[in-house]
Design a protein around this motif. Structure first.
Motif, PDB file in Angstrom:
ATOM      1  N   GLY A  69      40.357 -44.779 -22.612  1.00  0.00           N
ATOM      2  CA  GLY A  69      40.120 -46.134 -22.150  1.00  0.00           C
ATOM      3  C   GLY A  69      41.424 -46.847 -21.837  1.00  0.00           C
ATOM      4  N   THR A  70      41.440 -47.604 -20.751  1.00  0.00           N
ATOM      5  CA  THR A  70      42.616 -48.387 -20.376  1.00  0.00           C
ATOM      6  C   THR A  70      42.250 -49.860 -20.410  1.00  0.00           C
TER       7      THR A  70
ATOM      8  N   ARG B 293      39.817 -50.339 -17.484  1.00  0.00           N
ATOM      9  CA  ARG B 293      38.579 -49.559 -17.633  1.00  0.00           C
ATOM     10  C   ARG B 293      38.476 -49.059 -19.069  1.00  0.00           C
ATOM     11  N   PRO B 294      38.006 -49.901 -19.995  1.00  0.00           N
ATOM     12  CA  PRO B 294      37.947 -49.499 -21.406  1.00  0.00           C
ATOM     13  C   PRO B 294      36.898 -48.420 -21.665  1.00  0.00           C
ATOM     14  N   ARG B 295      37.001 -47.811 -22.822  1.00  0.00           N
ATOM     15  CA  ARG B 295      36.099 -46.731 -23.220  1.00  0.00           C
ATOM     16  C   ARG B 295      34.890 -47.322 -23.936  1.00  0.00           C
TER      17      ARG B 295
ATOM     18  N   LEU C 226      33.357 -51.352 -27.063  1.00  0.00           N
ATOM     19  CA  LEU C 226      34.242 -51.256 -25.908  1.00  0.00           C
ATOM     20  C   LEU C 226      35.660 -51.252 -26.450  1.00  0.00           C
TER      21      LEU C 226
ATOM     22  N   ASP D 220      39.861 -50.615 -25.876  1.00  0.00           N
ATOM     23  CA  ASP D 220      41.050 -50.430 -25.055  1.00  0.00           C
ATOM     24  C   ASP D 220      41.993 -49.541 -25.862  1.00  0.00           C
ATOM     25  N   ASP D 221      42.107 -48.262 -25.480  1.00  0.00           N
ATOM     26  CA  ASP D 221      42.911 -47.308 -26.246  1.00  0.00           C
ATOM     27  C   ASP D 221      44.398 -47.576 -26.138  1.00  0.00           C
TER      28      ASP D 221
ATOM     29  N   VAL E  93      33.683 -49.265 -17.029  1.00  0.00           N
ATOM     30  CA  VAL E  93      33.978 -48.609 -18.301  1.00  0.00           C
ATOM     31  C   VAL E  93      33.969 -47.096 -18.124  1.00  0.00           C
ATOM     32  N   VAL E  94      34.534 -46.406 -19.109  1.00  0.00           N
ATOM     33  CA  VAL E  94      34.463 -44.954 -19.206  1.00  0.00           C
ATOM     34  C   VAL E  94      33.507 -44.660 -20.353  1.00  0.00           C
TER      35      VAL E  94
ATOM     36  N   ASP F  39      31.903 -42.757 -23.318  1.00  0.00           N
ATOM     37  CA  ASP F  39      32.178 -41.759 -24.348  1.00  0.00           C
ATOM     38  C   ASP F  39      30.919 -41.639 -25.204  1.00  0.00           C
TER      39      ASP F  39
END
Length: 129
Positions: A37-38, A41-43, A57, A59-60, A102-103, A105
């Motif tokens: 996740g960025t 575009r969070p995970r 959600l 943000d890695d 989003v991504v 997971d």
């Protein structure tokens, strides 16, 4: 990651067989190698237990949770209907946080049942996977 270390890292549970537990762990590790996740575009993390569904959600890059939701306090409907309700609520919370993409997971869970119902409701709520 070697198969023996995956077996060791998969947590023991009284209600699930060793084969299913290690299979889920393998899928989860394989998925986490690719999904990051960025800020833009969070995970979207999904954790499914026997009774509840927990989503976040994340943000890695910063290591922060932007929004979260669960079926923990919901009582109406079956588990699939509760997952749909959490999907729409999380989509609204994500929009409030300024997130539209989003991504996904799925955490090693197969894309059926509650996971698919949650994802479909989140998409209908405005999130793009």
């Amino acid at each position: 990651m070697a198969a023996s270390s995956i077996v060791k890292r998969a947590r023991r549970s009284a209600g699930i067989s060793a084969t299913r537990r290690t299979g889920k762990a393998r899928r989860h590790f394989r998925l986490r190698k690719k999904v990051v996740g960025t800020e833009l575009r969070p995970r979207l993390v999904v954790n499914r237990s026997a009774r509840h569904l927990f989503v976040q959600l994340v943000d890695d890059g910063k290591g922060v949770t932007l929004a979260s939701g669960s079926t923990y306090k919901l009582t109406d409907g079956d588990k699939t209907a509760q997952a749909r309700e959490v999907g729409t609520a999380l989509a609204a919370a994500a929009k409030a946080a300024g997130v539209t993409q989003v991504v996904f997971d799925r955490g090693g869970n197969t894309y059926t049942g509650r996971i698919a119902a949650f994802a479909d409701a989140a998409r209908e709520g405005g999130l793009e996977f």
